[in-house]
Design a protein around this motif. Structure first.
Motif, mmCIF file in Angstrom:
data_model
loop_
_atom_site.group_PDB
_atom_site.id
_atom_site.type_symbol
_atom_site.label_atom_id
_atom_site.label_comp_id
_atom_site.label_asym_id
_atom_site.label_seq_id
_atom_site.Cartn_x
_atom_site.Cartn_y
_atom_site.Cartn_z
ATOM 1 N N GLU A 72 17.292 33.487 93.476
ATOM 2 C CA GLU A 72 18.275 33.397 92.625
ATOM 3 C C GLU A 72 18.359 32.319 91.385
ATOM 4 O OE1 GLU A 72 21.982 33.094 95.129
ATOM 5 O OE2 GLU A 72 21.862 35.291 95.533
ATOM 6 N N LEU A 73 17.920 31.321 91.762
ATOM 7 C CA LEU A 73 17.524 30.493 90.819
ATOM 8 C C LEU A 73 16.549 30.884 90.003
ATOM 9 C CD1 LEU A 73 18.154 27.082 90.274
ATOM 10 C CD2 LEU A 73 15.918 26.798 91.328
ATOM 11 N N LEU A 74 15.401 31.135 90.336
ATOM 12 C CA LEU A 74 14.458 31.434 89.474
ATOM 13 C C LEU A 74 15.000 32.783 88.479
ATOM 14 C CD1 LEU A 74 11.131 31.623 91.821
ATOM 15 C CD2 LEU A 74 11.912 29.844 90.033
ATOM 16 N N ALA A 75 15.581 33.477 89.024
ATOM 17 C CA ALA A 75 16.185 34.764 88.056
ATOM 18 C C ALA A 75 16.833 34.107 87.090
ATOM 19 C CB ALA A 75 16.920 35.666 88.900
ATOM 20 N N GLU A 76 17.796 33.269 87.570
ATOM 21 C CA GLU A 76 18.811 32.673 86.625
ATOM 22 C C GLU A 76 18.032 31.709 85.538
ATOM 23 O OE1 GLU A 76 22.048 29.095 86.165
ATOM 24 O OE2 GLU A 76 21.783 30.095 88.214
ATOM 25 N N ALA A 77 16.939 31.128 85.857
ATOM 26 C CA ALA A 77 15.987 30.496 84.812
ATOM 27 C C ALA A 77 15.244 31.085 84.064
ATOM 28 C CB ALA A 77 15.222 29.491 85.620
ATOM 29 N N LEU A 78 14.547 32.388 84.393
ATOM 30 C CA LEU A 78 13.531 32.793 83.825
ATOM 31 C C LEU A 78 13.785 34.337 83.474
ATOM 32 C CD1 LEU A 78 10.699 31.611 85.985
ATOM 33 C CD2 LEU A 78 11.485 30.650 83.633
ATOM 34 N N PHE A 79 14.920 34.903 83.878
ATOM 35 C CA PHE A 79 15.020 36.556 83.479
ATOM 36 C C PHE A 79 15.640 36.673 82.046
ATOM 37 C CE2 PHE A 79 17.431 40.615 83.361
ATOM 38 C CZ PHE A 79 16.501 41.324 84.002
ATOM 39 N N PRO A 80 15.269 37.402 81.534
ATOM 40 C CA PRO A 80 14.186 38.642 81.628
ATOM 41 C C PRO A 80 12.894 37.926 81.572
ATOM 42 C CG PRO A 80 14.988 38.688 79.264
ATOM 43 C CD PRO A 80 16.015 37.616 80.123
ATOM 44 N N TYR A 81 11.893 38.269 82.474
ATOM 45 C CA TYR A 81 10.716 37.841 82.545
ATOM 46 C C TYR A 81 9.734 37.891 81.482
ATOM 47 C CZ TYR A 81 12.920 37.448 87.381
ATOM 48 O OH TYR A 81 13.910 37.129 88.363
ATOM 49 N N PRO A 82 8.791 37.139 81.122
ATOM 50 C CA PRO A 82 7.835 37.278 80.252
ATOM 51 C C PRO A 82 6.840 38.518 81.040
ATOM 52 C CG PRO A 82 8.189 35.146 80.435
ATOM 53 C CD PRO A 82 8.960 35.698 81.653
ATOM 54 N N ASP A 83 6.322 39.255 80.309
ATOM 55 C CA ASP A 83 5.302 40.210 80.714
ATOM 56 C C ASP A 83 4.010 39.925 81.509
ATOM 57 O OD1 ASP A 83 6.932 42.032 79.377
ATOM 58 O OD2 ASP A 83 5.662 42.212 77.601
ATOM 59 N N ASP A 84 3.734 38.604 81.305
ATOM 60 C CA ASP A 84 2.470 38.194 82.088
ATOM 61 C C ASP A 84 2.929 37.099 83.259
ATOM 62 O OD1 ASP A 84 3.447 36.014 80.664
ATOM 63 O OD2 ASP A 84 1.390 35.166 80.014
ATOM 64 N N LEU A 85 4.286 37.171 83.466
ATOM 65 C CA LEU A 85 4.687 36.238 84.534
ATOM 66 C C LEU A 85 4.644 37.065 85.907
ATOM 67 C CD1 LEU A 85 5.651 33.443 85.613
ATOM 68 C CD2 LEU A 85 8.005 34.282 85.103
#
Length: 291
Positions: A72-85
Motif C-alpha cells: 500500500e505504501l508503494l502504491a501511495e508513493a508511486l501510482f500511477p507507475y512509470p511504464d518502465d517500473l
C-alpha cells in the motif's frame, strides 16, 4: 530464456527478466520502509520516489512486509507507475498468531494473497510474482501450478521463487517457467552458489537478499578489513564494494539493497558505477573463502 541483446554484463547494464521485463541491474528492496502514520511514513514515501527518480526500475516488496502495508505504501508513493517500473511482490506466507507467521502454499491461499496484492498495488497485473517460501506441506507442483493458473488468467506476468534449492528450482520448472529466484547471498554467505549457477545457466534472474551483510556477522572480521582496504582504494564505502562485487559476480545478479534513508539509498545506487579491478576481485574472493 533471456535475450542477449538486453542483458549486458556491466554493473550499469540491464537485464530482461523473463525475456520481456528489462530492468536496471541494481534495484531497491522496500522491506525496511516504515509504513505507520506520521513523519516516518512521509520519509518512506520520499525514499521510494527518490529511488525511481534515480533510475531504479525494479522494486521488491511482499505480502509479509506489514501484511500488505508495504504494498500500500508503494502504491501511495508511486501510482500511477512509470511504464518502465517493475514492482515485484511475494506470496506464500500468512499470519500465525499476533506476532508469528507460517508458510501457506495452498492454492486457494496463494490466489487470495495475489488478489489482495493486486488491490493494494492498484493494478490488474503484477509483472513478477514470487513464491516467498515453498510450503513443505503442499506439493511444489500444486503451489507453482496455482501461480501458473493466475498467469494464464493475466493476473501474473512472470513467476519467481524465493529461498529455494537447485532441486526445488528444477522441480518448479517442470510445472511452469521460472523467471527469477530470490535467495540470501552476499560475498560472505554463498550457501546458494549452486542455485546462482543454475540460474546463470538458464538465464534466470537472481535477486540476492541481504546483499550487504557485514563480514562480522559471519565471524569474518579479518575479511572485512580486505573489503575496507578495497573501498579505500576506490574512494568508496564498504557497502558499495559489496554491491559492486555482486554486480561483477554474474550478469543475472540483480541486487535489491533496502534502506529507509535517502543518504544510504543514494550511496547504494552509486555502487552501480563502481569498477572493481581483476586484482581487487581476486582479493575479495580469497578473503571471503575460508582457507
Amino acid at each position: 530464456m533471456t535475450s542477449s541483446t538486453t542483458n549486458t554484463p556491466g554493473p550499469t547494464g540491464r537485464f530482461s527478466i523473463g525475456g520481456e521485463l528489462p530492468v536496471t541491474r541494481l534495484g531497491f528492496g522496500a522491506m525496511r520502509l516504515p509504513t505507520g502514520p506520521g513523519p516516518e511514513r512521509e520519509a518512506a514515501i520520499a525514499v521510494a520516489r527518490r529511488a525511481v527518480d534515480l533510475g531504479v526500475t525494479l522494486i521488491d516488496t511482499a505480502h509479509l512486509y506489514g501484511w500488505g502495508a508495504n504494498e500500500e505504501l508503494l502504491a501511495e508513493a508511486l501510482f500511477p507507475y512509470p511504464d518502465d517500473l517493475l514492482i515485484t511482490t511475494k506470496v506464500g506466507v500468512t499470519r500465525s498468531g499476533p506476532e508469528g507467521w507460517a508458510y501457506d502454499g495452498r492454492p486457494e491461499s496463494l490466489r487470495e494473497q495475489v488478489e489482495q496484492g493486486l488491490r493494494r498495488l492498484r493494478t490488474e497485473r503484477v509483472g513478477l510474482l514470487q513464491l516467498h517460501r515453498i510450503d513443505p506441506k503442499v506439493p511444489v507442483a500444486e503451489q507453482v501450478g496455482a501461480l501458473r493458473d493466475l498467469q494464464r488468467e493475466g493476473k501474473i506476468g512472470h513467476i519467481g521463487l524465493s529461498e529455494v534449492t537447485t532441486a526445488q528450482l528444477a522441480e518448479a520448472r517442470r510445472t511452469a517457467g521460472i523467471a527469477s529466484v530470490q535467495n540470501r547471498y552476499n560475498l560472505f554467505d554463498r550457501e546458494y552458489e549452486p542455485v546462482l549457477e543454475a540460474c546463470e545457466a538458464a538465464g534466470i534472474a537472481f535477486l540476492p537478499w541481504r546483499p550487504v551483510a557485514a563480514a562480522a556477522d559471519a565471524g569474518q572480521g579479518a575479511a572485512l578489513d580486505t573489503v575496507a582496504a578495497v573501498a579505500t582504494e576506490l574512494g568508496a564505502t564498504t557497502p558499495q564494494v559489496l554491491l559492486a562485487w555482486l554486480l561483477a559476480r554474474s550478469p543475472v545478479v540483480l541486487p535489491i539493497p533496502g534502506t529507509a534513508s535517502l543518504i544510504h539509498l543514494e550511496e547504494n545506487l552509486a555502487a552501480a558505477d563502481l569498477r572493481l579491478t581483476d586484482s581487487q576481485l581476486q582479493r575479495l574472493h580469497r578473503a571471503a573463502v575460508p582457507s
